[in-house]
Design a protein around this motif. Structure first.
Motif, PDB file in Angstrom:
ATOM      1  N   LEU A 188       2.097  -3.677 -13.931  1.00 34.46           N
ATOM      2  CA  LEU A 188       3.529  -3.764 -13.653  1.00 34.46           C
ATOM      3  C   LEU A 188       3.888  -3.025 -12.372  1.00 34.46           C
ATOM      4  O   LEU A 188       4.600  -3.561 -11.509  1.00 34.46           O
ATOM      5  N   LEU A 189       3.399  -1.795 -12.213  1.00 32.86           N
ATOM      6  CA  LEU A 189       3.752  -1.029 -11.018  1.00 32.86           C
ATOM      7  C   LEU A 189       3.138  -1.628  -9.767  1.00 32.86           C
ATOM      8  O   LEU A 189       3.728  -1.565  -8.683  1.00 32.86           O
ATOM      9  N   GLU A 190       1.962  -2.226  -9.903  1.00 33.43           N
ATOM     10  CA  GLU A 190       1.361  -2.896  -8.745  1.00 33.43           C
ATOM     11  C   GLU A 190       2.216  -4.086  -8.314  1.00 33.43           C
ATOM     12  O   GLU A 190       2.455  -4.296  -7.122  1.00 33.43           O
ATOM     13  N   ALA A 191       2.702  -4.849  -9.281  1.00 34.91           N
ATOM     14  CA  ALA A 191       3.574  -5.982  -8.963  1.00 34.91           C
ATOM     15  C   ALA A 191       4.885  -5.506  -8.345  1.00 34.91           C
ATOM     16  O   ALA A 191       5.397  -6.119  -7.387  1.00 34.91           O
ATOM     17  N   ARG A 192       5.422  -4.405  -8.875  1.00 38.92           N
ATOM     18  CA  ARG A 192       6.663  -3.860  -8.327  1.00 38.92           C
ATOM     19  C   ARG A 192       6.447  -3.350  -6.894  1.00 38.92           C
ATOM     20  O   ARG A 192       7.327  -3.470  -6.038  1.00 38.92           O
ATOM     21  N   ALA A 193       5.275  -2.761  -6.628  1.00 35.61           N
ATOM     22  CA  ALA A 193       4.970  -2.284  -5.283  1.00 35.61           C
ATOM     23  C   ALA A 193       4.904  -3.454  -4.307  1.00 35.61           C
ATOM     24  O   ALA A 193       5.345  -3.343  -3.154  1.00 35.61           O
TER      25      ALA A 193
ATOM     26  N   VAL B  18       0.924   8.019  -8.175  1.00 39.81           N
ATOM     27  CA  VAL B  18       1.327   9.358  -8.628  1.00 39.81           C
ATOM     28  C   VAL B  18       1.903   9.280 -10.044  1.00 39.81           C
ATOM     29  O   VAL B  18       1.567  10.086 -10.916  1.00 39.81           O
ATOM     30  N   ILE B  19       2.767   8.312 -10.285  1.00 40.13           N
ATOM     31  CA  ILE B  19       3.343   8.148 -11.619  1.00 40.13           C
ATOM     32  C   ILE B  19       2.252   7.851 -12.644  1.00 40.13           C
ATOM     33  O   ILE B  19       2.233   8.414 -13.743  1.00 40.13           O
TER      34      ILE B  19
ATOM     35  N   GLY C  30      15.056  -1.498  -3.676  1.00 36.97           N
ATOM     36  CA  GLY C  30      15.395  -1.309  -5.083  1.00 36.97           C
ATOM     37  C   GLY C  30      14.416  -0.327  -5.687  1.00 36.97           C
ATOM     38  O   GLY C  30      13.295  -0.184  -5.192  1.00 36.97           O
ATOM     39  N   PRO C  31      14.801   0.361  -6.757  1.00 38.04           N
ATOM     40  CA  PRO C  31      13.916   1.346  -7.383  1.00 38.04           C
ATOM     41  C   PRO C  31      12.896   0.684  -8.307  1.00 38.04           C
ATOM     42  O   PRO C  31      12.805   0.998  -9.499  1.00 38.04           O
ATOM     43  N   PHE C  32      12.121  -0.244  -7.749  1.00 37.56           N
ATOM     44  CA  PHE C  32      11.254  -1.072  -8.589  1.00 37.56           C
ATOM     45  C   PHE C  32      10.053  -0.309  -9.140  1.00 37.56           C
ATOM     46  O   PHE C  32       9.737  -0.401 -10.319  1.00 37.56           O
ATOM     47  N   VAL C  33       9.372   0.435  -8.288  1.00 29.76           N
ATOM     48  CA  VAL C  33       8.156   1.133  -8.729  1.00 29.76           C
ATOM     49  C   VAL C  33       8.485   2.247  -9.715  1.00 29.76           C
ATOM     50  O   VAL C  33       7.800   2.426 -10.720  1.00 29.76           O
ATOM     51  N   ILE C  34       9.517   3.008  -9.426  1.00 33.26           N
ATOM     52  CA  ILE C  34       9.874   4.122 -10.310  1.00 33.26           C
ATOM     53  C   ILE C  34      10.684   3.658 -11.516  1.00 33.26           C
ATOM     54  O   ILE C  34      10.881   4.417 -12.469  1.00 33.26           O
TER      55      ILE C  34
ATOM     56  N   ASP D 252       0.829  -1.209   0.000  1.00 32.45           N
ATOM     57  CA  ASP D 252       0.000   0.000   0.000  1.00 32.45           C
ATOM     58  C   ASP D 252       0.860   1.255   0.000  1.00 32.45           C
ATOM     59  O   ASP D 252       0.556   2.233  -0.691  1.00 32.45           O
ATOM     60  N   PHE D 253       1.944   1.237   0.782  1.00 31.92           N
ATOM     61  CA  PHE D 253       2.802   2.412   0.826  1.00 31.92           C
ATOM     62  C   PHE D 253       3.441   2.677  -0.536  1.00 31.92           C
ATOM     63  O   PHE D 253       3.391   3.801  -1.055  1.00 31.92           O
ATOM     64  N   PHE D 254       4.028   1.662  -1.137  1.00 30.17           N
ATOM     65  CA  PHE D 254       4.712   1.862  -2.415  1.00 30.17           C
ATOM     66  C   PHE D 254       3.739   2.125  -3.563  1.00 30.17           C
ATOM     67  O   PHE D 254       4.103   2.742  -4.556  1.00 30.17           O
ATOM     68  N   MET D 255       2.489   1.687  -3.392  1.00 31.86           N
ATOM     69  CA  MET D 255       1.476   2.025  -4.388  1.00 31.86           C
ATOM     70  C   MET D 255       1.223   3.526  -4.416  1.00 31.86           C
ATOM     71  O   MET D 255       0.720   4.050  -5.417  1.00 31.86           O
TER      72      MET D 255
END
Length: 250
Positions: free
Chosen positions: A225-230, A89-90, A140-144, A81-84
């Motif tokens: 993709l970003l959800e998986a990275r989060a 935002v992106i 790691g910079p996964f989400v961004i 939830d935090f990384f989401m």
């Protein structure tokens, strides 16, 4: 100490979103949500043609994630939830129909680099060095990552990811395509941002919207993709290595 905030100011078809937190503009969940909602709100306004995103203060542009919140994460659901927050935002910047200029007046770390990379056009000062420190604390910079890699390429992205202790100069970021221009002073930066935003606001709005769609073609898979990275980041933040690292900074 000033309170955190996100504001939207409108002037002659240009919307300017300003975010601020007293901890070097590090972004907690509450501010990330406000930033996402404000970007979406601006994109829905018929009186706006261009969006400028900037941070308050004259030093750090954005220090990335709030360490206080990272330390407080207790399970994978909270972590995801935090990384989401950064993912949303992106994605909001990607979906916003307005061409978006990001103004970077100072250092950008982690998620701050992600915000710069998600811009349609980004301008900075010579003080706007960048660093992706995530791997040094066990994440790691996964989400961004998709946004940064899209702007600077795999090679440069891997360099700044692996060399996580080093700040890369603003000129390096310009050479790699993250920044379009680098200025000697904040005043010169602001003048350039204002002129470009004003010029764009005078152009055919349909052409601007179609250009935005063109720039972001082939990024439709980012939702999943970003959800998986989060989720990956949310899991790693609970590792013993990362917990110890975060506590050492507390």
């Amino acid at each position: 100490m000033p309170e955190s905030y996100v504001t939207l100011d409108v002037k002659k078809a240009v919307g300017t979103i300003t975010f601020y937190t007293p901890h070097h503009n590090a972004l907690p969940t509450e501010i990330l949500k406000k930033l996402e909602h404000t970007i979406t709100e601006a994109g829905a306004r018929s009186d706006l043609r261009v969006l400028v995103i900037k941070s308050g203060g004259d030093r750090t542009f954005c220090a990335g994630a709030s360490f206080n919140e990272l330390i407080a994460i207790e399970n994978e659901t909270q972590g995801k939830d935090f990384f989401m927050g950064f993912a949303r935002v992106i994605l909001a910047m990607r979906k916003c129909p307005l061409l978006t200029i990001v103004r970077v007046q100072g250092k950008a770390v982690g998620g701050g680099v992600g915000l710069a990379a998600a811009a349609d056009y980004c301008m900075a000062t010579k003080y706007a060095s960048i660093k992706l420190s995530e791997i040094s604390i066990g994440i790691g910079p996964f989400v961004i990552g998709p946004a940064v890699e899209r702007k600077i390429g795999v090679s440069a992205f891997s360099q700044v990811t692996i060399n996580a202790q080093e700040f890369y100069a603003a000129e390096w970021a310009k050479e790699k395509g993250l920044y379009a221009s680098v200025f000697e002073t904040v005043e010169a930066l602001d003048q350039a941002v204002e002129k470009l935003a004003g010029d764009l606001a005078s152009y055919n709005p349909e052409a601007l919207a179609e250009s935005k769609t063109m720039f972001w073609s082939n990024t439709e898979p980012w939702e999943k993709l970003l959800e998986a990275r989060a989720a990956t980041s949310g899991k790693l933040v609970l590792s013993d290595f990362t917990r110890k690292k975060l506590q050492s900074y507390a």
